[in-house]
Design a protein around this motif. Structure first.
Motif, PDB file in Angstrom:
ATOM      1  N   LEU A 151      69.854  35.998  27.855  1.00  0.00           N
ATOM      2  CA  LEU A 151      70.184  35.834  29.255  1.00  0.00           C
ATOM      3  C   LEU A 151      69.112  36.317  30.115  1.00  0.00           C
ATOM      4  O   LEU A 151      69.062  35.636  31.339  1.00  0.00           O
ATOM      5  N   LEU A 152      68.506  37.411  30.043  1.00  0.00           N
ATOM      6  CA  LEU A 152      67.418  37.816  30.751  1.00  0.00           C
ATOM      7  C   LEU A 152      66.419  36.951  30.733  1.00  0.00           C
ATOM      8  O   LEU A 152      65.503  36.680  31.838  1.00  0.00           O
ATOM      9  N   VAL A 194      67.466  48.508  28.174  1.00  0.00           N
ATOM     10  CA  VAL A 194      67.224  49.871  27.598  1.00  0.00           C
ATOM     11  C   VAL A 194      68.631  50.902  27.032  1.00  0.00           C
ATOM     12  O   VAL A 194      68.780  51.253  26.085  1.00  0.00           O
ATOM     13  N   SER A 195      69.417  50.886  28.317  1.00  0.00           N
ATOM     14  CA  SER A 195      70.734  51.910  28.239  1.00  0.00           C
ATOM     15  C   SER A 195      71.943  51.133  27.188  1.00  0.00           C
ATOM     16  O   SER A 195      72.501  51.886  26.300  1.00  0.00           O
ATOM     17  N   MET A 196      71.619  49.705  27.194  1.00  0.00           N
ATOM     18  CA  MET A 196      72.621  49.193  26.197  1.00  0.00           C
ATOM     19  C   MET A 196      72.243  49.195  24.727  1.00  0.00           C
ATOM     20  O   MET A 196      72.897  49.416  23.706  1.00  0.00           O
ATOM     21  N   GLN A 197      70.861  49.162  24.365  1.00  0.00           N
ATOM     22  CA  GLN A 197      70.153  49.471  23.218  1.00  0.00           C
ATOM     23  C   GLN A 197      70.760  50.854  22.701  1.00  0.00           C
ATOM     24  O   GLN A 197      70.993  51.108  21.563  1.00  0.00           O
ATOM     25  N   ARG A 249      78.936  33.166  17.332  1.00  0.00           N
ATOM     26  CA  ARG A 249      79.367  34.676  17.314  1.00  0.00           C
ATOM     27  C   ARG A 249      79.801  35.310  18.579  1.00  0.00           C
ATOM     28  O   ARG A 249      80.334  36.522  18.303  1.00  0.00           O
ATOM     29  N   LEU A 250      79.489  34.621  19.670  1.00  0.00           N
ATOM     30  CA  LEU A 250      79.732  35.354  20.845  1.00  0.00           C
ATOM     31  C   LEU A 250      81.404  35.830  20.957  1.00  0.00           C
ATOM     32  O   LEU A 250      81.510  36.490  21.886  1.00  0.00           O
ATOM     33  N   VAL A 251      82.067  35.339  20.415  1.00  0.00           N
ATOM     34  CA  VAL A 251      83.382  35.604  20.372  1.00  0.00           C
ATOM     35  C   VAL A 251      83.817  37.047  19.988  1.00  0.00           C
ATOM     36  O   VAL A 251      84.694  37.728  20.259  1.00  0.00           O
ATOM     37  N   GLU A 252      82.723  37.799  19.284  1.00  0.00           N
ATOM     38  CA  GLU A 252      82.654  39.232  18.929  1.00  0.00           C
ATOM     39  C   GLU A 252      82.811  40.092  20.240  1.00  0.00           C
ATOM     40  O   GLU A 252      83.075  41.099  19.953  1.00  0.00           O
ATOM     41  N   VAL A 253      82.103  39.539  21.380  1.00  0.00           N
ATOM     42  CA  VAL A 253      81.968  40.245  22.288  1.00  0.00           C
ATOM     43  C   VAL A 253      83.150  40.350  23.292  1.00  0.00           C
ATOM     44  O   VAL A 253      83.241  41.034  24.258  1.00  0.00           O
ATOM     45  N   GLY A 254      84.151  39.620  22.903  1.00  0.00           N
ATOM     46  CA  GLY A 254      85.136  39.457  23.890  1.00  0.00           C
ATOM     47  C   GLY A 254      85.267  38.313  24.912  1.00  0.00           C
ATOM     48  O   GLY A 254      84.231  37.693  24.769  1.00  0.00           O
ATOM     49  N   GLY A 255      86.295  38.216  25.580  1.00  0.00           N
ATOM     50  CA  GLY A 255      86.253  37.201  26.698  1.00  0.00           C
ATOM     51  C   GLY A 255      87.050  35.850  26.108  1.00  0.00           C
ATOM     52  O   GLY A 255      87.154  36.098  24.996  1.00  0.00           O
ATOM     53  N   VAL A 312      75.293  41.071  18.177  1.00  0.00           N
ATOM     54  CA  VAL A 312      75.477  39.969  19.079  1.00  0.00           C
ATOM     55  C   VAL A 312      75.190  40.105  20.575  1.00  0.00           C
ATOM     56  O   VAL A 312      74.442  39.384  21.097  1.00  0.00           O
ATOM     57  N   CYS A 313      75.364  41.267  21.080  1.00  0.00           N
ATOM     58  CA  CYS A 313      75.285  41.711  22.449  1.00  0.00           C
ATOM     59  C   CYS A 313      73.990  41.867  22.830  1.00  0.00           C
ATOM     60  O   CYS A 313      73.356  40.941  23.765  1.00  0.00           O
ATOM     61  N   LEU A 314      73.268  42.508  22.002  1.00  0.00           N
ATOM     62  CA  LEU A 314      71.849  42.924  22.305  1.00  0.00           C
ATOM     63  C   LEU A 314      71.098  41.802  22.319  1.00  0.00           C
ATOM     64  O   LEU A 314      70.244  41.253  23.350  1.00  0.00           O
TER      65      LEU A 314
END
Length: 446
Positions: free
Chosen positions: A358-359, A329-332, A379-385, A350-352
């Motif tokens: 994952l949940l 919820v906080s991420m949203q 597209r996960l490259v967009e979140v870094g790592g 991407v992240c949400l």
């Protein structure tokens, strides 16, 4: 204050007494060594802009919700002394202010502009790489390193940075050459060890990678906790490819977790390794519960989407379901508040949805997890790592496909990886399971 030069020939306007501390930061930062912290010892006595700006940067590297607040007084002192600063130092201040404001694309842009005039400012290059990496912009990392190459051929740490930039752009031959050049100049170059580990893992050179990282490990002394634990994490990945799970779990306990347990990077290293071990059928015991007190403090951090995704999964695996939902919820809310277009896209698009996938996986809702994660893998490259770090999300997606009986899709994904990495006992075991699920001879995985 007269203008001096640091160890790399960059102009510095601080007093002569501050120069050894500035040099310890400039070289210690690129060497991933703890001596970067020495600059904090003179912060109260030396108000000069570069000292204050670099102290602010150290606080921001904490990667927690309080980091920007703790950095502000240093940035304010730096700006108050700006009339006495060199132009390079003013550019440094502007970049770190953007970082503190949460505008990391602007921070990266300002550092790249600084490097055009001061290509031997390796601290600026390292910080620019940090931001570009977290934005998933590996071409920017390589562009900046190549622009500095002619000026930095004598510096081993530069070649390590160049190697990692090449590797993140999938230019593995160039990456290996740059890493080995760094090691010829200085074997204790942990970032070059790290870059070469990426190359060897990607190419499936498991035996060679394991032997190299074991030989290099005796030099991992005096490093910051990220570099120390992360290189051991890479060694553990080679052990896992060789199906030596007990040894990998032992490395988790002795080298990956517990160095600085309150630090973000130590936490995600543990989360990632525990999750991978569980995916291989290893019982990790109470280790998730040992992590959870630290993850419960991450409810409203939102420093980087890549971090939040792993905090969320770690909380869920620890059985902290209510806390995981609260984090989501906080991420949203954080995603909704983003105004910088690039960051808003990464969080919202991407992240949400990845977080929901994952949940769902952690809750055993594998069909839903596969449905959520599948469209996002590219597209996960967009979140870094890094590639190696984000491979956790690939493996969780594969797990979701397997548990939901989607064997054909899984074979199509995993067989090419197995083809490229014939030494990987981990992938061979997965392929045997997949062919059994498909009603085909498991011997096809040989």
């Amino acid at each position: 204050m007269g203008t001096q030069q640091d160890l790399y020939g960059n102009p510095v306007s601080s007093d002569a007494a501050a120069l050894p501390y500035l040099n310890d930061f400039a070289e210690g930062f690129v060497a991933c060594e703890m001596r970067v912290l020495r600059i904090l010892d003179i912060a109260a006595q030396d108000p000069s802009p570069l000292v204050q700006t670099w102290c602010a940067a150290l606080h921001l590297f904490a990667e927690d919700a309080q980091a920007a607040w703790q950095a502000r007084p240093f940035l304010q002192r730096a700006r108050a002394q700006l009339a006495q600063a060199h132009e390079r130092e003013a550019q440094w201040l502007a970049a770190v202010e953007a970082w503190a404001d949460g505008d990391t694309p602007l921070a990266a842009q300002r550092l790249e502009a600084l490097l055009q005039h001061y290509p031997r400012d390796l601290a600026a290059l390292k910080l620019a790489h940090y931001h570009a990496f977290n934005l998933g912009d590996s071409p920017a990392m390589l562009r900046m390193a190549l622009a500095a190459q002619a000026h930095c051929a004598d510096i081993p740490y530069f070649h390590g940075m160049l190697a990692f930039a090449y590797e993140q752009c999938h230019l593995l031959g160039q990456a290996e050459r740059a890493a080995r050049q760094a090691l010829q100049l200085r074997f204790k170059e942990p970032w070059a060890h790290h870059a070469l580990a990426h190359v060897l893992l990607t190419q499936g050179r498991v035996d060679e990678g394991l032997a190299f990282m074991q030989s290099a490990s005796s030099s991992w002394t005096g490093l910051n906790s990220f570099m120390q634990t992360h290189n051991w994490w890479h060694l553990a990945l080679f052990l896992m490819e060789d199906a030596r799970h007990d040894e990998a779990l032992q490395l988790h306990d002795s080298q990956v977790w517990g160095v600085v347990p309150a630090y973000s990077q130590d936490q995600i290293g543990s989360i990632s390794l525990l999750a991978r071990l569980e995916l291989e059928g290893v019982d990790v015991g109470p280790r998730w519960q040992q992590l959870s007190p630290y993850l419960l403090q991450r409810q409203h951090d939102h420093v980087l989407p890549f971090l939040d995704l792993q905090y969320l999964y770690g909380l869920a695996r620890a059985g902290q379901w209510e806390a995981a939902q609260q984090l989501l919820v906080s991420m949203q809310g954080h995603a909704d508040a983003q105004v910088q277009p690039r960051l808003r896209t990464a969080w919202q698009d991407v992240c949400l949805p990845a977080a929901r996938g994952l949940l769902a996986h952690a809750q055993g809702q594998y069909g839903q997890a596969a449905h959520q994660l599948g469209p996002l893998i590219a597209r996960l490259v967009e979140v870094g790592g890094s590639h190696a770090q984000r491979d956790l999300f690939n493996q969780l997606y594969w797990s979701a496909l397997r548990h939901s009986g989607q064997w054909t899709a899984l074979q199509n994904l995993v067989q090419p990886w197995h083809n490229q990495q014939p030494q990987s006992k981990r992938l061979a075991a997965h392929m045997r399971r997949i062919y059994q699920g498909l009603g085909l001879p498991p011997s096809l995985a040989a």
